[in-house]
Design a protein around this motif. Sequence first.
Motif, PDB file in Angstrom:
ATOM      1  N   SER A 235      58.288  38.240  36.336  1.00 60.23           N
ATOM      2  CA  SER A 235      57.004  38.149  35.651  1.00 60.23           C
ATOM      3  C   SER A 235      57.000  37.083  34.562  1.00 60.23           C
ATOM      4  CB  SER A 235      56.636  39.506  35.037  1.00 60.23           C
ATOM      5  OG  SER A 235      57.635  39.922  34.126  1.00 60.23           O
ATOM      6  N   LYS A 236      58.176  36.756  33.992  1.00 58.70           N
ATOM      7  CA  LYS A 236      58.228  35.742  32.945  1.00 58.70           C
ATOM      8  C   LYS A 236      57.986  34.338  33.501  1.00 58.70           C
ATOM      9  CE  LYS A 236      61.336  38.322  29.891  1.00 58.70           C
ATOM     10  NZ  LYS A 236      62.641  38.314  29.186  1.00 58.70           N
ATOM     11  N   LYS A 237      58.154  34.213  34.801  1.00 59.42           N
ATOM     12  CA  LYS A 237      57.965  32.915  35.447  1.00 59.42           C
ATOM     13  C   LYS A 237      56.723  32.935  36.343  1.00 59.42           C
ATOM     14  CE  LYS A 237      62.903  31.829  35.471  1.00 59.42           C
ATOM     15  NZ  LYS A 237      64.072  31.461  36.329  1.00 59.42           N
ATOM     16  N   LEU A 238      55.751  33.688  35.921  1.00 64.22           N
ATOM     17  CA  LEU A 238      54.537  33.835  36.712  1.00 64.22           C
ATOM     18  C   LEU A 238      53.871  32.488  36.959  1.00 64.22           C
ATOM     19  CD1 LEU A 238      52.669  36.025  37.964  1.00 64.22           C
ATOM     20  CD2 LEU A 238      51.351  35.924  35.852  1.00 64.22           C
ATOM     21  N   LYS A 239      53.626  32.173  38.225  1.00 61.45           N
ATOM     22  CA  LYS A 239      53.042  30.892  38.593  1.00 61.45           C
ATOM     23  C   LYS A 239      51.582  31.018  39.047  1.00 61.45           C
ATOM     24  CE  LYS A 239      57.468  28.953  40.091  1.00 61.45           C
ATOM     25  NZ  LYS A 239      58.210  28.352  41.229  1.00 61.45           N
ATOM     26  N   VAL A 240      51.089  32.236  39.082  1.00 63.13           N
ATOM     27  CA  VAL A 240      49.733  32.450  39.566  1.00 63.13           C
ATOM     28  C   VAL A 240      48.716  31.913  38.566  1.00 63.13           C
ATOM     29  CG1 VAL A 240      48.043  34.188  40.245  1.00 63.13           C
ATOM     30  CG2 VAL A 240      50.432  34.463  40.878  1.00 63.13           C
ATOM     31  N   SER A 241      47.711  31.220  39.056  1.00 67.78           N
ATOM     32  CA  SER A 241      46.691  30.632  38.198  1.00 67.78           C
ATOM     33  C   SER A 241      45.311  31.233  38.449  1.00 67.78           C
ATOM     34  CB  SER A 241      46.635  29.122  38.415  1.00 67.78           C
ATOM     35  OG  SER A 241      45.582  28.536  37.692  1.00 67.78           O
ATOM     36  N   LYS A 242      44.873  31.233  39.710  1.00 66.06           N
ATOM     37  CA  LYS A 242      43.547  31.717  40.063  1.00 66.06           C
ATOM     38  C   LYS A 242      43.601  32.522  41.361  1.00 66.06           C
ATOM     39  CE  LYS A 242      41.234  27.770  37.885  1.00 66.06           C
ATOM     40  NZ  LYS A 242      40.316  26.631  38.076  1.00 66.06           N
ATOM     41  N   TYR A 243      42.483  33.206  41.659  1.00 65.21           N
ATOM     42  CA  TYR A 243      42.422  33.972  42.896  1.00 65.21           C
ATOM     43  C   TYR A 243      41.021  33.916  43.492  1.00 65.21           C
ATOM     44  CZ  TYR A 243      40.272  37.668  40.071  1.00 65.21           C
ATOM     45  OH  TYR A 243      39.437  38.378  39.238  1.00 65.21           O
ATOM     46  N   ALA A 244      40.946  34.240  44.782  1.00 66.58           N
ATOM     47  CA  ALA A 244      39.666  34.356  45.482  1.00 66.58           C
ATOM     48  C   ALA A 244      39.586  35.739  46.099  1.00 66.58           C
ATOM     49  CB  ALA A 244      39.543  33.288  46.563  1.00 66.58           C
ATOM     50  N   ASN A 245      38.428  36.361  46.049  1.00 68.28           N
ATOM     51  CA  ASN A 245      38.222  37.701  46.597  1.00 68.28           C
ATOM     52  C   ASN A 245      37.290  37.685  47.798  1.00 68.28           C
ATOM     53  OD1 ASN A 245      39.856  39.175  44.916  1.00 68.28           O
ATOM     54  ND2 ASN A 245      38.208  39.937  43.621  1.00 68.28           N
ATOM     55  N   PHE A 246      37.580  38.568  48.758  1.00 69.43           N
ATOM     56  CA  PHE A 246      36.698  38.803  49.899  1.00 69.43           C
ATOM     57  C   PHE A 246      36.632  40.309  50.111  1.00 69.43           C
ATOM     58  CE2 PHE A 246      38.935  34.815  50.477  1.00 69.43           C
ATOM     59  CZ  PHE A 246      37.899  33.925  50.721  1.00 69.43           C
ATOM     60  N   SER A 247      35.485  40.806  50.571  1.00 63.25           N
ATOM     61  CA  SER A 247      35.368  42.253  50.766  1.00 63.25           C
ATOM     62  C   SER A 247      34.415  42.576  51.907  1.00 63.25           C
ATOM     63  CB  SER A 247      34.893  42.933  49.480  1.00 63.25           C
ATOM     64  OG  SER A 247      33.596  42.493  49.130  1.00 63.25           O
ATOM     65  N   THR A 248      34.582  43.769  52.452  1.00 66.14           N
ATOM     66  CA  THR A 248      33.705  44.260  53.510  1.00 66.14           C
ATOM     67  C   THR A 248      33.819  45.778  53.559  1.00 66.14           C
ATOM     68  OG1 THR A 248      33.088  43.979  55.841  1.00 66.14           O
ATOM     69  CG2 THR A 248      35.432  44.173  55.359  1.00 66.14           C
ATOM     70  N   LYS A 249      32.917  46.415  54.288  1.00 69.83           N
ATOM     71  CA  LYS A 249      32.982  47.863  54.487  1.00 69.83           C
ATOM     72  C   LYS A 249      33.176  48.160  55.957  1.00 69.83           C
ATOM     73  CE  LYS A 249      30.843  50.602  50.853  1.00 69.83           C
ATOM     74  NZ  LYS A 249      29.736  51.547  50.524  1.00 69.83           N
ATOM     75  N   VAL A 250      34.093  49.082  56.236  1.00 70.38           N
ATOM     76  CA  VAL A 250      34.342  49.512  57.605  1.00 70.38           C
ATOM     77  C   VAL A 250      34.363  51.037  57.623  1.00 70.38           C
ATOM     78  CG1 VAL A 250      35.914  49.427  59.581  1.00 70.38           C
ATOM     79  CG2 VAL A 250      35.754  47.457  58.037  1.00 70.38           C
ATOM     80  N   SER A 251      33.485  51.635  58.412  1.00 68.28           N
ATOM     81  CA  SER A 251      33.408  53.101  58.523  1.00 68.28           C
ATOM     82  C   SER A 251      33.320  53.776  57.155  1.00 68.28           C
ATOM     83  CB  SER A 251      34.632  53.626  59.294  1.00 68.28           C
ATOM     84  OG  SER A 251      34.686  53.077  60.587  1.00 68.28           O
ATOM     85  N   GLY A 252      32.546  53.166  56.261  1.00 69.66           N
ATOM     86  CA  GLY A 252      32.315  53.767  54.962  1.00 69.66           C
ATOM     87  C   GLY A 252      33.388  53.503  53.921  1.00 69.66           C
TER      88      GLY A 252
END
Length: 297
Positions: A235-252
């Motif tokens: 965690s001290k060397k975390l390289k993550v900067s940004k993210y993208a999200n996608f979502s959907t509904k399946v059978s509720g």
Amino acid sequence: MRKMRKSTSICALGLALAMAIGGISTGATTTQAVVDGDYEGFVADQTASGPSVTATPTVSQATLNLTSVNKMAGKSFKLTISNLTPGSSLPKVEFVSGDEAVASVSDSSFSTDQTSASATVTLLKAGTTQIDVHVNDEVYTCAVKAVAKFGKKDFSGYRPKSFTSDCYYHIKKKRYTYYFDGEWGKPAKYGTTYRGVKIGTKKSTVESLYGELKLTKCKKSKDPFLYDKQFNSSSKKLKVSKYANFSTKVSGIKYNLRIYFTSSNKVYGFILLGGKDFNKITKSMLKNGKRSDMKLI
């Protein structure tokens, strides 16, 4: 008989006709269908305010706000032609879809000052086409690519078993309230997302598969996965900067895919989550490996 192509058209044909017949009072409104050459369209509602506020395009200066678009099916965007300089008469403007099965055009209108015209373009299914904007005798083009709509298939193919089927079984049985799975910060153990994204994939490649991305800056305090040891052992060397999200509904059941990027715009990891949204996962749920309310596949 020539085949007619559908388009959305806006012009002052009705206004000019009414004035020629016997004049038109300020504030009159006209709407009518027109056929011109190979194009069939509709005239947008317009209110006449006299010759002083009508417009004609300066073709050499007219510009489109977008010349290419890459989005997911189901999305819409606004296409605008600008710099229509005021003159003696309103221009005729048509928005024409090259393939109405891929992209439809609707709601065309002039701006209040009549120096621009816009239409809404809706992407209907995966494919490529173009939107031609006809301004009198000139044509301006926006290239359009639509990728497949996000859905149930996007949660298959990652592992031999079905992520959605397992989620549905355990969540409906109330054994767990959510499931998750994914790859994180190291060479892929199981492969890729359904569309082919893996650790190290470039952002440009991800966009060719998922459409233009809306990236959000990572905030460690709001994303427990960023410091969870199972996904981020350093965690001290975390390289993550940004993210993208996608979502959907399946059978509720709500399903989410989050793709994380490094500062160099390469995929650092991705997580498939079923049953809850990412903003419903808290630090206490993941703390010290206590996962009593979840199932790590």
